[in-house]
Design an enzyme around this catalytic site. Structure first.
Site, PDB file in Angstrom:
ATOM      1  CG  ASN A 198      -6.727  -0.899   1.852  1.00 45.44           C
ATOM      2  OD1 ASN A 198      -6.079  -0.561   0.874  1.00 45.44           O
ATOM      3  ND2 ASN A 198      -6.157  -1.302   2.974  1.00 45.44           N
ATOM      4  CG  HIS A 214      -3.026   3.172   2.388  1.00 52.70           C
ATOM      5  ND1 HIS A 214      -3.707   2.834   1.241  1.00 52.70           N
ATOM      6  CD2 HIS A 214      -3.034   2.061   3.181  1.00 52.70           C
ATOM      7  CE1 HIS A 214      -4.103   1.582   1.341  1.00 52.70           C
ATOM      8  NE2 HIS A 214      -3.711   1.090   2.510  1.00 52.70           N
ATOM      9  CB  CYS A 261      -0.949  -0.015   1.194  1.00 51.50           C
ATOM     10  SG  CYS A 261      -1.943  -1.502   1.254  1.00 51.50           S
TER      11      CYS A 261
END
Ligand code: COA
Length: 398
Positions: A286, A256, A113
């Site tokens: 996500n 993020h 990520c």
């Protein structure tokens, strides 16, 4: 001195929406549980015909359109992804081909990520060094394809999508001012996605696999939560120090998009209001490496960025990895005429046709020369490496 400015941005989310209520029909969960723990309401799921490379293409084409830069002018393409269709060729090479970016180098970047911020930093440094002028940095993921849809601890979190930025070199100070990249591999067991090569294959003369690793995301949610809240604040403080700026100079932080509670806790640690963070995890979930550029697009769309603002990107995830970048937002997108837009579309159609012609040409040359095609070579190699079944079974049993 060259400075790497963001001059284009684009994102793409697949059409299909998977809500928390939909998920409650798949695993034992509820909208209430998911929303209160994560802030996620829904996420997007790629269609069968879509892949990480096609999502990347949609986002990259939009970013190049805003930058008004033709694809042959791109020098470097970096795709940050944990869900490439192939280990090789890279998704970046596929994207380079789709775009007809015939002068670009291309590679994938694996930093989970944090990958987009890693890629941005690499590309900005390459521009600052004078070795390239235009770079395309993309985060693209089809997380839905690597989730265990029976594991309610992970399948509720992730979604598919892609985001991209175009960086261009300029003598005008600004753009990517500083970045910081970090990793702690001792935490690699907390969040992982095993690959095929984790599973030894039964080739004669070697040992056999003791067990097979499921190729889906594994996560220790609580430990990852703790790690994330700590590194967000540490990383932002680090990068601001590098850029000689303070928190007061920062207008917006684009983290993020993992979880609203992670960001709330990090905001407390930093002693800033959570309003300084931009969040869109409610609608996209996500999306791993894609989440920051997708959130950037939403922030621009929502009027959250003004000229000369300082903004901070902060990523964190598997590796463990974490990274931050501070950017002076000094963008004035050029006017794009309809003619230029249409020319660009025609170039992408031409790029697909060019690929077909090149492939046919290679097949023809192979046929004329009497050498086998790549496909025939693969089949031949398969035959050579396959052992008689009985031998494998005998060895396995002994
Ligand atoms: N629906 C309902 N119940 C669930 C559930 C779900 N989707 N997932 C887990 N549970 C249950 C567990 O089984 C457990 O039940 P038990 O107490 O009967 O054993 C209980 O909820 C608590 O589980 P736990 O894993 O401790 O929950 P949590 O409060 O830590 O929340 C996360 C789980 C995943 C939401 C949270 O840990 C988190 O957000 N971690 C960070 C994950 C992340 O962002 N990763 C990506 C980083 S890039």
């Amino acid at each position: 001195m060259r400075y790497a400015h963001i001059v284009g941005w684009g994102c793409y989310l697949p059409e299909h929406v998977l809500t928390n209520d939909d998920l409650a029909n798949i695993v034992e969960t509820s909208h209430e549980w998911i929303y209160t723990r994560t802030g996620i309401r829904e996420r997007r799921i790629a269609a069968d015909k879509e892949s990480t490379a096609t999502l990347a293409f949609e986002a990259a084409a939009r970013a190049l359109a805003i930058a008004n830069i033709p694809s042959p002018k791109v020098d470097l393409i970096i795709v940050a992804t944990s869900t490439p269709e192939y280990i090789f060729p890279s998704t970046a090479s596929q994207l380079q081909d789709y775009l007809g970016a015939t002068r670009a180098g291309a590679f994938d970047l694996s930093a989970a990520c944090s990958g987009f911020v890693y890629g941005l930093s690499m590309a900005a440094n390459a521009i600052a060094s004078g070795s390239i002028d235009v770079a395309l940095v993309v985060g693209a993921e089809t997380m839905s394809r690597v989730l265990d849809w029976q594991d309610r601890g992970t399948c509720i979190l992730f979604g598919d999508g892609a985001g991209a930025v175009v960086l261009r070199g300029s003598d005008v100070p600004g753009g990517v001012l500083a970045s910081t990249l970090r990793s702690d591999g001792s935490g690699s067991n907390l969040l992982s996605l095993p690959n095929l090569s984790r599973n030894p294959v039964p080739i004669y003369g070697t040992t056999y696999a003791n067990g097979h690793h499921k190729q889906t995301v594994h996560m220790n949610g609580r430990q990852v939560f703790r790690f994330a809240t700590k590194v967000i604040s540490d990383s932002i403080e680090d990068v601001l120090e590098k850029a000689n700026l303070s928190m007061d100079d920062v207008s917006l932080i684009i983290p993020h998009q993992a979880n609203v509670r992670i960001v709330e806790t990090a905001a407390k640690r930093l002693n800033v209001s959570v309003e300084r963070f931009f969040l869109n995890v409610d609608r996209a979930g996500n999306t791993s490496a894609a989440s920051i550029p997708i959130a950037l697009c939403d922030a621009i769309q929502n009027g959250r960025l003004q000229r000369d603002d300082h903004i901070v990107f902060v990523g964190f995830g598997g590796g463990l990895t974490w990274a931050s970048a501070v950017i002076k937002w000094d963008v004035t997108p050029p006017e794009v005429t309809a003619l230029r837009r249409n020319l660009r579309r025609a170039r992408y159609v031409f790029a697909r046709a060019r690929t077909r012609i090149l492939r046919l040409g290679r097949q023809f040359v192979a046929w004329v020369g009497g050498s086998p095609t790549p496909e025939a070579r693969l089949k031949d190699a398969d035959k050579k490496t396959t052992l008689p079944k009985s031998k494998i079974d005998d060895d396995h049993e002994s």
